[in-house]
Design an enzyme around this catalytic site. Sequence first.
Site, PDB file in Angstrom:
ATOM      1  N   CYS A  52      44.185  66.072  50.471  1.00 21.56           N
ATOM      2  CA  CYS A  52      44.995  66.729  49.510  1.00 21.56           C
ATOM      3  C   CYS A  52      46.004  67.463  50.689  1.00 21.56           C
ATOM      4  O   CYS A  52      45.247  68.465  51.074  1.00 21.56           O
ATOM      5  CB  CYS A  52      44.406  67.459  48.569  1.00 21.56           C
ATOM      6  SG  CYS A  52      45.450  68.514  47.534  1.00 21.56           S
ATOM      7  N   ASP A  59      40.804  62.994  48.788  1.00 18.98           N
ATOM      8  CA  ASP A  59      41.175  62.217  47.833  1.00 18.98           C
ATOM      9  C   ASP A  59      40.976  60.774  48.313  1.00 18.98           C
ATOM     10  O   ASP A  59      41.057  60.051  49.471  1.00 18.98           O
ATOM     11  CB  ASP A  59      42.664  62.207  47.738  1.00 18.98           C
ATOM     12  CG  ASP A  59      43.133  63.593  47.206  1.00 18.98           C
ATOM     13  OD1 ASP A  59      42.352  63.985  46.357  1.00 18.98           O
ATOM     14  OD2 ASP A  59      44.292  63.874  47.775  1.00 18.98           O
TER      15      ASP A  59
END
Length: 154
Positions: A52, A59
């Site tokens: 992120c 992520d």
Amino acid sequence: MMSHYTDNLTQLGQSTTLPQSPEDAVLERVPNPRAETAYCVRFTQPEFTSLCPMTGQPDFAHLVIDYVPGEWLVESKSLKLYLGSFRNHGAFHEDCTVSIGLRLVELLAPKWLRIGGYWYPRGGMPIDVFWQSGATPEGLWIPDQGVAPYRGRG
């Protein structure tokens, strides 16, 4: 043996370290020995990881890349290394997914390419991103990507 197809490759058959960023990754291609035949190639990466850009937290996504090759095929080891290079790369889901599709189109000039980025939820909401290079070719079987809408994906 089709060694002439692999003469210019720098990673296949070599010990290769994971690139530190997508910009550092070397994507390679080989001639398509069936360029006159329309067919679909699928790559599935169920453990794609990026960061992120706001929090630096990881992520995770399940990527599905389909393409109809023209003169070139992507060399699969270089694709694996390229996708792995996102592990330390901070970008939003949309940017990761679309940039992968665009880079492959630039390298391969395929007749058609699509990418589905099925991102696992953070904060309770999955973000799925879809991009394709143009209209789906007529008369060619393009299977469903096979990733169900989020219901505790796995």
